[in-house]
Write a protein that holds these residues in place. Structure first.
Motif, short mmCIF file in Angstrom:
data_model
loop_
_atom_site.label_atom_id
_atom_site.label_comp_id
_atom_site.label_asym_id
_atom_site.label_seq_id
_atom_site.Cartn_x
_atom_site.Cartn_y
_atom_site.Cartn_z
N GLY A 54 48.36 44.44 26.84
CA GLY A 54 47.95 45.46 27.40
C GLY A 54 47.37 46.28 26.17
O GLY A 54 46.87 45.95 25.16
N PRO A 55 48.00 47.57 26.14
CA PRO A 55 48.65 48.48 27.38
C PRO A 55 47.76 48.57 28.42
O PRO A 55 46.39 48.63 28.25
N GLY A 56 48.37 48.74 29.47
CA GLY A 56 47.49 49.21 30.64
C GLY A 56 47.44 48.05 31.43
O GLY A 56 46.67 48.14 32.62
N LEU A 57 47.86 46.87 31.28
CA LEU A 57 47.53 45.69 32.22
C LEU A 57 48.84 45.54 32.95
O LEU A 57 49.56 46.42 33.36
N TRP A 58 49.13 44.12 33.36
CA TRP A 58 50.07 43.85 34.21
C TRP A 58 50.71 42.52 33.92
O TRP A 58 50.18 42.08 33.21
N ASP A 59 52.02 42.44 34.59
CA ASP A 59 52.48 40.99 34.07
C ASP A 59 51.75 39.76 34.46
O ASP A 59 51.38 39.65 35.73
N MET A 60 51.52 38.83 33.55
CA MET A 60 50.68 37.55 33.79
C MET A 60 51.46 36.37 33.47
O MET A 60 51.19 35.42 32.91
N PHE A 61 52.72 36.51 33.51
CA PHE A 61 53.89 35.56 32.87
C PHE A 61 54.28 34.38 34.01
O PHE A 61 55.39 33.86 33.60
N GLY A 62 53.62 34.25 35.00
CA GLY A 62 54.08 33.43 36.07
C GLY A 62 54.26 31.99 35.52
O GLY A 62 55.22 31.56 35.70
N ASP A 63 53.33 31.51 34.53
CA ASP A 63 53.29 30.24 33.80
C ASP A 63 54.67 30.15 32.97
O ASP A 63 55.37 29.10 32.89
N VAL A 64 54.88 31.31 32.20
CA VAL A 64 55.86 31.36 31.22
C VAL A 64 57.20 31.16 31.89
O VAL A 64 58.08 30.55 31.57
N ALA A 65 57.47 32.01 32.95
CA ALA A 65 58.46 32.12 33.69
C ALA A 65 59.06 30.63 34.19
O ALA A 65 60.04 30.01 34.14
N ALA A 66 57.82 29.81 34.77
CA ALA A 66 58.09 28.40 35.27
C ALA A 66 58.57 27.44 33.97
O ALA A 66 59.31 26.67 34.20
N VAL A 221 42.85 47.98 35.29
CA VAL A 221 43.41 48.82 33.95
C VAL A 221 43.65 49.99 34.27
O VAL A 221 42.96 50.74 34.60
N ALA A 222 44.98 50.42 33.76
CA ALA A 222 45.26 51.88 33.66
C ALA A 222 44.86 52.42 32.34
O ALA A 222 45.38 52.27 31.41
N GLU A 223 43.59 53.03 32.58
CA GLU A 223 42.93 53.34 31.39
C GLU A 223 43.45 54.57 30.54
O GLU A 223 43.52 54.41 29.34
N SER A 224 43.78 55.37 31.27
CA SER A 224 44.66 56.37 30.59
C SER A 224 45.80 56.06 29.56
O SER A 224 46.09 56.50 28.58
N CYS A 225 46.68 55.05 30.40
CA CYS A 225 47.86 54.45 29.55
C CYS A 225 47.12 53.67 28.40
O CYS A 225 47.76 53.98 27.35
N ALA A 226 46.18 53.10 28.59
CA ALA A 226 45.85 52.38 27.41
C ALA A 226 45.28 52.94 26.27
O ALA A 226 45.62 52.91 25.23
N ALA A 227 44.51 54.23 26.40
CA ALA A 227 43.92 54.93 25.68
C ALA A 227 45.01 55.55 24.98
O ALA A 227 45.01 55.74 23.49
#
Length: 306
Positions: A54-66, A221-227
């Motif tokens: 991110g910052p401001g995104l979310w978990d996209m690690f499903g493939d990594v966890a598998a 995207v959590a814009e304030s977080c990212a900025a």
């Protein structure tokens, strides 16, 4: 990963517009009362906590966890105010996010963990290791941008991004149209993010499909977080004090780079040179998400840290 500047499903303050709290049994409560979504999977014994980009995104690690399910006890989580975590107004600081990461570790009862951070998450994982080295068994630093200032990498990143997107002129034109547009619909925000993320994949034939998978599900995207966090890094990263702290870090670190990442890998040299216990693996055919193009080699690199 550099995040798209959109509100998405979030309100202007970076919190979810009408979002819901994490489901029962899948939440971590921080010391300031914020609820974080978390998910624990895997059959291995080594505790591994994943820190998304991110910052401001979310978990996209499903493939990594598998990919690591037989080697690790894997915890995924969404950072505060992002993805499936509960709405909040911050604070958006590196110190706060380090405390949140430590709350995740403590919630699952791990005295020490291996941390795997990707992109911005690599910075977060490194920051946690510097703050709490006694709680980190190893650090896997994936696709980060080193400890130098943003000028070490961001101008080249912008140039490489446009060059890769320009390999499909229609895709570049559409991204520019959306980027220059004023108010956008939610679907247009998602489309702009997918087009931007497609530049992260060197396989141009499948890049758009890979990027669409990143946006499914789409949380905005959590814009304030990212900025705020990007601004904090621009002000505080690249100091002699940070380099000195890395030289004192007595934690084994594995750096994993995709050789075809559009962020120049030379930016990571500053970190590699400072760390006393470091091994570096470059996956030559991979981009910013190296587990996509080279999953077997990526698994081997992480397994070495575990």
């Amino acid at each position: 990963m550099t995040s798209t500047r959109t509100h998405g499903a979030h309100g202007p303050d970076g919190g979810h517009g009408g979002g819901t709290a994490p489901p029962p049994g899948e939440q971590v409560i921080t010391d300031d009362g914020v609820r974080l979504w978390a998910c624990r999977t895997g059959q291995g014994t080594a505790p591994l906590v994943l820190c998304h980009g991110g910052p401001g995104l979310w978990d996209m690690f499903g493939d990594v966890a598998a990919l690591l399910a037989d080697r690790a006890d894997v915890v995924r989580w969404d950072q505060r105010g992002c993805g499936r975590s509960a709405p909040c107004d911050g604070p958006w600081t590196g110190e706060r996010f380090v405390a949140d990461l430590d709350a995740v570790r403590a919630h699952f009862g791990f005295p020490r963990v291996t941390l795997l951070g990707h992109s911005w998450g690599a910075q977060l994982a490194l920051s946690h290791a510097l703050a709490h080295p006694e709680r980190v068994a190893a650090l896997v630093y994936v696709s980060g941008t080193g400890i130098g200032p943003d000028t070490d990498w961001h101008p080249a990143y912008r140039e490489n991004f446009r060059a890769r997107l320009a390999e499909d002129p229609a895709r570049l034109a559409r991204w520019r149209e959306l980027a220059d547009r004023g108010p956008r619909t939610e679907e247009e925000r998602r489309e702009a993010a997918v087009l931007r993320w497609s530049a992260e994949f060197p396989d141009r034939e499948h890049a758009l499909a890979h990027a669409r998978r990143m946006a499914d599900p789409w949380f905005g995207v959590a814009e304030s977080c990212a900025a705020a966090l990007n601004g904090e890094r621009a002000r505080t990263w690249g100091t002699p004090e940070l380099a000195a702290a890395c030289r004192r870090l007595d934690v084994p670190v594995v750096i994993v780079d995709g050789g075809r990442d559009i962020r120049p890998r030379t930016a990571v040299d500053s970190l590699a040179a400072a760390l006393p216990r470091v091994r570096r693996t470059v996956l030559p055919g991979a981009g910013h998400l190296p587990w996509v193009e080279e999953p077997a080699a990526f698994r081997d690199a992480v397994a070495a840290a575990l």
